[in-house]
Design a protein around this motif. Structure first.
Motif, short mmCIF file in Angstrom:
data_model
loop_
_atom_site.label_atom_id
_atom_site.label_comp_id
_atom_site.label_asym_id
_atom_site.label_seq_id
_atom_site.Cartn_x
_atom_site.Cartn_y
_atom_site.Cartn_z
N GLY A 1 0.87 -1.20 -0.05
CA GLY A 1 -0.05 0.15 0.04
C GLY A 1 0.79 1.40 0.03
N PHE A 2 -0.04 2.34 -0.37
CA PHE A 2 0.89 3.53 -0.32
C PHE A 2 1.64 3.88 1.04
CE2 PHE A 2 0.57 8.42 -1.52
CZ PHE A 2 1.50 8.10 -2.77
N MET A 3 2.72 5.02 1.02
CA MET A 3 3.51 5.22 1.80
C MET A 3 2.46 5.84 3.00
SD MET A 3 6.29 7.51 -0.19
CE MET A 3 5.50 7.51 -1.71
N GLY A 4 2.61 5.53 4.40
CA GLY A 4 1.88 6.33 5.35
C GLY A 4 0.48 5.61 5.50
N ASP B 1 11.89 -1.69 4.52
CA ASP B 1 12.46 -0.44 4.64
C ASP B 1 13.57 -0.54 5.49
OD1 ASP B 1 11.46 0.74 2.22
OD2 ASP B 1 10.14 1.96 3.51
N ILE C 1 16.48 5.59 4.93
CA ILE C 1 16.13 5.53 3.40
C ILE C 1 16.30 7.02 2.65
CG2 ILE C 1 14.14 5.18 2.01
CD1 ILE C 1 15.06 2.49 3.24
N PHE D 1 18.40 7.59 -0.62
CA PHE D 1 17.66 8.10 -2.15
C PHE D 1 18.90 9.28 -2.46
CE2 PHE D 1 13.51 7.10 -3.83
CZ PHE D 1 13.28 5.92 -3.01
N ARG E 1 15.86 0.94 -5.40
CA ARG E 1 15.03 -0.11 -6.01
C ARG E 1 15.70 -1.45 -6.11
NH1 ARG E 1 10.45 2.11 -4.26
NH2 ARG E 1 10.16 3.95 -5.01
N GLU F 1 15.90 -2.96 -2.87
CA GLU F 1 14.58 -3.12 -2.46
C GLU F 1 14.18 -4.67 -3.03
OE1 GLU F 1 11.17 -0.77 -3.79
OE2 GLU F 1 10.72 -0.84 -1.81
N GLY G 1 8.00 -1.76 1.10
CA GLY G 1 7.78 -0.34 0.77
C GLY G 1 6.67 -0.23 -0.05
N GLY G 2 6.36 1.10 -0.09
CA GLY G 2 5.03 1.28 -1.02
C GLY G 2 5.57 1.25 -2.49
N GLY G 3 6.66 1.14 -2.64
CA GLY G 3 7.01 0.94 -4.25
C GLY G 3 7.66 -0.46 -4.76
N PRO H 1 11.27 10.28 0.91
CA PRO H 1 12.01 10.91 -0.39
C PRO H 1 11.29 11.49 -1.45
CG PRO H 1 12.92 8.87 -0.02
CD PRO H 1 11.97 9.11 1.26
N ARG I 1 -0.10 5.00 -8.31
CA ARG I 1 0.06 3.73 -7.54
C ARG I 1 -0.79 2.90 -7.24
NH1 ARG I 1 4.62 4.09 -4.54
NH2 ARG I 1 6.44 4.85 -5.86
C1 S3P Z 1 8.51 4.28 -1.07
C2 S3P Z 1 8.07 4.06 -0.12
C3 S3P Z 1 8.50 3.85 1.29
C4 S3P Z 1 10.27 3.79 1.18
C5 S3P Z 1 10.64 4.82 0.08
C6 S3P Z 1 9.82 4.63 -1.48
C7 S3P Z 1 7.62 4.28 -2.48
O1 S3P Z 1 8.17 2.83 2.21
O2 S3P Z 1 10.15 2.41 0.66
O3 S3P Z 1 10.52 6.05 0.59
O4 S3P Z 1 8.12 4.28 -3.57
O5 S3P Z 1 6.38 4.33 -2.36
P1 S3P Z 1 6.98 3.05 2.96
O6 S3P Z 1 5.83 2.61 1.85
O7 S3P Z 1 6.81 2.13 4.13
O8 S3P Z 1 6.72 4.40 3.53
#
Ligand code: S3P
Length: 170
Positions: free
Chosen positions: A11-14, A36, A47, A51, A60, A63, A82-84, A123, A140
């Motif tokens: 899922g998305f950050m946060g 992370d 993190i 970056f 990446r 990751e 991590g969200g990505g 970042p 996303r």
């Molecule tokens: C990212 C999410 C972050 C972390 C990085 C990039 C992303 O993790 O991996 O800052 O690309 O969505 P969280 O989803 O745990 O914040």
């Protein structure tokens, strides 16, 4: 969901992957792995520094390796991605083969209100306009749609979310 040894939260950050994941791990008596945190301790830097010093593509690559290693570990665990992480097709396929993938969803409005004080901690969120944040969020959602179970956490407490995930996994 026999056959999926781990549970991976995406899922998305946060949106709460780490807090929900930690609680889920406690309740299920499983180890908790935050990709992370793994990357950060491996590189011995936060993190945001990875970056800014090494660049996003370096992050990446790390990751992808970290997600695959976490999926391959023997003991059944709770993973917070991590969200990505699913930007990597290889990491995505590996997760699908070895984990029950849960996507935590939060509406943009709720997310924005909650994340405003913490934008500098990620970042990709630093110095972004509202328009850019919304675009990243929308973009996303496509990778988070790909999951075994999607849970909207807008109105849920951590414990309620944990219960829902436990039920879906059974
Ligand atoms: C990212 C999410 C972050 C972390 C990085 C990039 C992303 O993790 O991996 O800052 O690309 O969505 P969280 O989803 O745990 O914040």
């Amino acid at each position: 969901m026999e056959g999926h040894q781990h549970i991976a939260l995406n899922g998305f950050m946060g949106v709460g992957k780490t807090s929900i994941g930690k609680q889920l791990a406690l309740q299920m008596h499983r180890p908790f792995i935050d990709t992370d945190e793994e990357i950060s301790s491996q590189m011995i830097m936060p993190i945001t520094d990875i970056f800014s010093i090494h660049g996003e593509s370096f992050f990446r690559e790390l990751e992808e390796k970290t997600v695959i290693t976490a999926c391959n570990q023997q003991q059944r665990a709770i993973l917070s991605l991590g969200g990505g992480a699913f930007l990597s097709e290889k990491a995505r396929a590996h997760c699908f083969a070895h984990t029950f993938v849960v996507s935590l969803h939060m509406s943009f409005e709720k997310w924005y209100a909650r994340m405003t004080p913490f934008m500098d901690s990620r970042p990709l969120l630093q110095q972004k306009t509202l328009f850019e944040l919304r675009n990243l969020y929308e973009e996303r959602q496509l990778i988070y749609r790909d999951c075994h179970f999607q849970l909207c956490v807008d109105e849920l407490t951590i414990n309620e979310a944990v219960m829902e995930i436990g039920r879906a996994y059974e």
